[in-house]
Design a protein around this motif. Structure first.
Motif: not given
Length: 373
Positions: A276-277, A281-284
């Protein structure tokens, strides 16, 4: 006269304890260094370090450079003189962790192991523990700190109940009999809080908010856990934050646990909180929406806690391990709700991110030992 004798013994013990803690904190020191910084006479320091050397708690590691007189002996803690084990029992896993006198983690392991309150579970757990410490001198193990997800009543010497593990009224003695070492029991959030306070100033008061598969908390004051009359202090997971909201595993509605447990993030299409994190962090977009809703509830709870306690709040547990990059975002949501203007951010991410409950339980064993030095 008896009172004076007791006082002298207490002073001597206090001096020795201060000296040992100073050596632990400052790594390599000399007797003159200790005397100067602790404002204890050099003869008193020398006598105490001699006793610590004789007891195998410190060692000489050479000499410092001369400053004009006799070169002072360099002293360090014999960090592997003793060990403590931390054991964290959860619904689906156990964590075993080993520390030395300095609180350094020697090793740890997380094992998938479904909890079941019966003799075979604890017998098997003891076998896992003995295998875990098979390469350690057993005479050096001070004890086992056991972190348990439930109400741990130190007066009654019982785990009074645990909703998440579906047990109640388990005596410490029943569990202890399966192990070959002294056992100490802590609530899991209290254990996590104790780990955090090991590197915080003695006078600092803070609230530790554990955001794991269940939500818990603990108040730390002067490096002591504030227990409460019924050992339920800090059970914020069952604080209502949504009137008549969704049902909690405890049977009530609107509990903080329903909205702020790590499961809200891990029991998503991502499957694991780490995944999830990573996606966050990838901006999903989906991860961002889940996180935005999660932190809305979290900000409400944190603001309420701070209004009552007026102290720093440390975010720990599974979520706390990943939360540092998002502290400022959460802070802005808190500021929007906070009646007062705070110049300094009072929320912080946890320092320890490796099996904190097991670490705190082991550190409590070690601290109890050091207090007696």
């Amino acid at each position: 006269m008896i009172r004076n004798k007791i006082t002298n013994i207490e002073v001597k013990k206090n001096n020795r304890n201060q000296i040992f803690r100073y050596i632990c904190k400052n790594k390599t020191v000399s007797n003159p260094d200790i005397a100067y910084n602790l404002q204890i006479s050099l003869p008193t320091v020398t006598q105490n370090t001699r006793e610590l050397l004789e007891n195998g708690l410190i060692k000489e590691v050479g000499e410092f450079k001369s400053t004009g007189g006799r070169r002072a002996k360099a002293l360090e803690v014999e960090k592997n003189a003793y060990y403590a084990v931390g054991l964290d029992i959860t619904k689906n896993h156990v964590v075993l962790l080993l520390i030395n006198i300095l609180g350094e983690v020697i090793k740890f392991v997380r094992i998938s192991y479904i909890y079941n309150h019966d003799d075979s579970y604890y017998s098997s757990l003891n076998e896992k523990l003995e295998d875990f410490i098979s390469d350690i001198d057993k005479n050096k193990i001070l004890g086992i700190g056991i972190s348990f997800a439930g109400i741990v009543d130190l007066d009654k010497q019982k785990i009074m109940y645990s909703h998440i593990l579906n047990v109640q009224s388990i005596s410490f003695s029943y569990i202890s009999k399966f192990f070959n070492y002294p056992c100490l029991f802590l609530n899991d959030a209290n254990a996590g809080a104790f780990a955090e306070c090991s590197n915080i100033d003695d006078t600092k008061r803070f609230f530790y908010l554990s955001l794991s598969n269940t939500v818990g908390g603990a108040i730390i004051s002067n490096k002591n856990i504030v227990q409460g009359d019924k050992f339920r202090c800090g059970e914020v997971g069952h604080m209502t934050i949504v009137l008549d909201g969704d049902e909690c595993y405890c049977g009530k509605k609107g509990c903080m646990d329903v909205y702020c447990s790590a499961k809200i993030l891990s029991e998503t299409p991502y499957g694991k909180i780490e995944t999830f994190f990573d996606k966050l962090s990838e901006g999903e977009q989906n991860a961002k929406q889940i996180w935005d809703k999660y932190t809305d509830y979290l900000a409400v709870a944190i603001n309420n806690l701070h209004m009552i306690l007026d102290s720093d709040i440390i975010l720990g547990g599974y979520v706390g391990n990943h939360i540092e990059p998002y502290i400022n975002d959460i802070w802005q949501k808190i500021v929007n709700r906070n009646t007062f203007v705070d110049e300094n951010i009072f929320i912080k991410s946890c320092k320890y991110k490796t099996e904190t409950a097991a670490l705190g339980a082991a550190l409590k064993i070690m601290e109890d030992f050091i207090k007696k030095i």
